[in-house]
Motif scaffolding. Structure first.
Motif, PDB file in Angstrom:
ATOM      1  N   TRP A   4       0.821  -1.211   0.000  1.00  9.87           N
ATOM      2  CA  TRP A   4       0.000   0.000   0.000  1.00  9.87           C
ATOM      3  C   TRP A   4       0.859   1.268   0.000  1.00  9.87           C
ATOM      4  O   TRP A   4       0.328   2.378  -0.008  1.00  9.87           O
ATOM      5  N   PRO A  33       0.460   6.052   3.482  1.00  6.64           N
ATOM      6  CA  PRO A  33      -0.501   7.067   3.908  1.00  6.64           C
ATOM      7  C   PRO A  33      -1.802   6.417   4.379  1.00  6.64           C
ATOM      8  O   PRO A  33      -2.214   5.381   3.855  1.00  6.64           O
ATOM      9  N   TRP A  34      -2.398   7.019   5.370  1.00  4.43           N
ATOM     10  CA  TRP A  34      -3.599   6.411   5.954  1.00  4.43           C
ATOM     11  C   TRP A  34      -4.719   6.279   4.940  1.00  4.43           C
ATOM     12  O   TRP A  34      -5.572   5.381   5.044  1.00  4.43           O
ATOM     13  N   GLU A  35      -4.687   7.126   3.871  1.00  6.55           N
ATOM     14  CA  GLU A  35      -5.765   7.065   2.884  1.00  6.55           C
ATOM     15  C   GLU A  35      -5.776   5.738   2.124  1.00  6.55           C
ATOM     16  O   GLU A  35      -6.814   5.332   1.591  1.00  6.55           O
ATOM     17  N   ARG A  36      -4.620   5.067   2.059  1.00  4.44           N
ATOM     18  CA  ARG A  36      -4.540   3.822   1.294  1.00  4.44           C
ATOM     19  C   ARG A  36      -4.853   2.586   2.147  1.00  4.44           C
ATOM     20  O   ARG A  36      -4.894   1.470   1.612  1.00  4.44           O
ATOM     21  N   ASP A  74     -10.286  -0.306   5.374  1.00  6.10           N
ATOM     22  CA  ASP A  74     -11.094   0.143   6.506  1.00  6.10           C
ATOM     23  C   ASP A  74     -10.988  -0.785   7.705  1.00  6.10           C
ATOM     24  O   ASP A  74     -11.142  -0.348   8.856  1.00  6.10           O
ATOM     25  N   PRO A  82      -2.258  19.382   3.197  1.00  4.36           N
ATOM     26  CA  PRO A  82      -2.111  18.109   2.476  1.00  4.36           C
ATOM     27  C   PRO A  82      -0.934  17.260   2.954  1.00  4.36           C
ATOM     28  O   PRO A  82      -0.921  16.043   2.757  1.00  4.36           O
ATOM     29  N   HIS A 117      -0.860  12.032   9.677  1.00  3.74           N
ATOM     30  CA  HIS A 117      -2.056  11.440  10.292  1.00  3.74           C
ATOM     31  C   HIS A 117      -1.618  10.346  11.266  1.00  3.74           C
ATOM     32  O   HIS A 117      -0.614   9.649  11.013  1.00  3.74           O
ATOM     33  N   ASP A 171      -0.730   7.186   9.627  1.00  2.00           N
ATOM     34  CA  ASP A 171       0.375   7.126   8.662  1.00  2.00           C
ATOM     35  C   ASP A 171       1.498   6.245   9.203  1.00  2.00           C
ATOM     36  O   ASP A 171       1.663   6.072  10.418  1.00  2.00           O
TER      37      ASP A 171
END
Length: 446
Positions: free
Chosen positions: A99, A110-113, A116, A132, A136, A139
């Motif tokens: 990821w 990154p936490w976005e990847r 859930d 941006p 996080h 992260d």
């Protein structure tokens, strides 16, 4: 007077200077005699103090290549408590790398990847900055620790940058420098461990070789002594040197004596190389009375050849001890051989076995030359020989008695001497009963 403007120092330069100072300290440790843990601790401390991360940890790949364990960690108490000594399957790290945004050996996740349903080992309670490039709490930033061939040794992970921002390219380069020194420490440790295993393997092979040589030489020595004794007796009965049988016996005697010389040299080399007690590898019940009887029967021809009387005296009771039968028979044979060697013609040698409540006592007594009190302290030392024996030209290496004592002591016993010049010598070996020797050899099967 005109006021001079105040000069300011670029914060990045200050940070670089601190980073370099931290690296110098790590390098000093790396090139000293300290262990791996000290270097790894210095790396994570440098990452925290010089690069501005509140938490840093190094995980090291274990020998099985499937798990990583935390070898060094600094950070908040709850983080260190959660990570210290913890293991992580390599498969989970590889999945997380999938990821990540990769830049050479730096992996930023990154936490976005993240999925859930991902469950993290430790998530800091920290405010989320704006922008941006804000860091996080979910992260993650890793740097691979590789050897010179690119093989994975471990991973350096960092969290909670003091700036609250995701590290830029410059910070990542500095992080790689620290990671490189951690890799060097791991490589050095691995090299030392491999060398230690190689040395241990070579020593084990050498010990096995020594044991095989010792077994073969001793097992050949006694039969050759018997063959030599019988051949000498037979040859003495033939007065005509031109008799074909006498010629053949002379050839046999030469060959046997040559073999004896070779075996004696091997035994001498082996005994001189063992200053410490040897480890007994095979333990089993041994009947010392039966063993003594076997030795007396075997050595009878030698006694006859030297015009000596060799007797066996065994008391009543159980004479069984636990030990290595090969080592024990060598030890007792050394005592008997010495007695036969240093007793003049017409003398007596008695091998006795006495069975007591908590020990078995083996004695070898002769009425031979005897040993002066002043020389008795040295008799069990390597190459020690009585002055009178040397004066009378009696051959011997001076290694038989030290070998016998080492064997007896390895079996939990004692070997002592009582002697006086002209009154012979009595060697007494005391062996504890099996119940008291049970824990003496860790190599023995219970």
């Amino acid at each position: 007077m005109e006021q001079q403007p105040v000069q300011t120092i670029d914060p990045q330069l200050m940070g670089d200077a601190a980073a370099m100072q931290g690296l110098v300290e790590v390098m000093a440790l790396l090139h000293s005699a300290v262990g791996r843990h000290a270097v790894l601790d210095a790396v994570v401390s440098g990452v925290r103090d010089a690069l501005g991360f509140s938490m840093a940890a190094i995980r090291v790949l274990e020998e099985d290549g499937r798990m990583l364990h935390t070898a060094a960690v600094v950070g908040p108490p709850d983080a260190t408590a959660s990570l210290q000594g913890r293991t992580l399957p390599l498969s989970e790290l590889v999945m997380e790398f999938g990821w990540a945004e990769r830049d050479e050996d730096v992996y930023f996740v990154p936490w976005e990847r993240l999925p859930d349903d991902i469950i993290s080992t430790w998530v800091p309670e920290a405010p989320i900055a704006d922008g941006p490039d804000a860091w996080h709490p979910m992260d993650a930033l890793y740097v691979r620790l590789n050897d010179d061939e690119g093989r994975l040794l471990g991973v350096l992970g960092v969290d909670l940058p003091v700036s609250g921002r995701r590290p830029d390219a410059h910070q990542r380069q500095l992080l790689q420098l620290y990671a490189r020194h951690a890799s060097l420490a791991l490589q050095r440790t691995k090299m030392i461990e491999n060398q230690s295993r190689l040395v241990a393997s070579l020593l084990a092979a050498q010990q096995e070789s020594d044991s095989m040589v010792a077994t073969l030489t001793h097992d050949l020595k006694s039969p050759l002594t018997v063959i030599l004794g019988h051949a000498e007796l037979a040859r003495d009965g033939l007065l005509d040197d031109d008799d074909p049988v006498a010629v053949r016996l002379d050839s046999v005697l030469k060959a046997v004596r040559r073999m004896q010389t070779t075996i004696d040299a091997l035994l001498t080399e082996r005994e001189s190389a063992h200053d410490e007690p040897v480890h007994v590898s095979t333990w089993e019940p041994v009947d010392l009375a039966a063993m003594a009887g076997e030795l007396v029967a075997f050595s009878g021809v030698v006694a006859d050849r030297r015009r000596l009387t060799l007797e066996l005296a065994v008391g009543e009771g159980d004479a069984v001890v636990e030990g290595d039968p090969r080592e024990l028979i060598r030890a007792i044979d050394n005592l008997v051989s010495n007695a036969l060697k240093y007793t003049p013609p017409g003398g007596h040698v008695v091998l006795g076995v006495e069975c007591l409540e908590d020990e078995v006592v083996v004695t070898c007594a002769d009425d031979g030359l005897g040993i002066p009190v002043a020389e008795q302290r040295e008799v069990f030392g390597a190459y020690a020989r009585a002055a009178r024996a040397k004066a009378e030209g009696i051959e011997g290496s001076g290694l038989g008695l030290p070998s016998a004592r080492r064997t007896v002591e390895t079996h939990g016993g004692t070997l002592t001497l009582a002697s006086a010049p002209g009154d012979g010598a009595t060697f007494t070996a005391r062996f504890p009963r099996p119940s008291t020797t049970r824990d003496l050899s860790p190599q023995r099967t219970s």
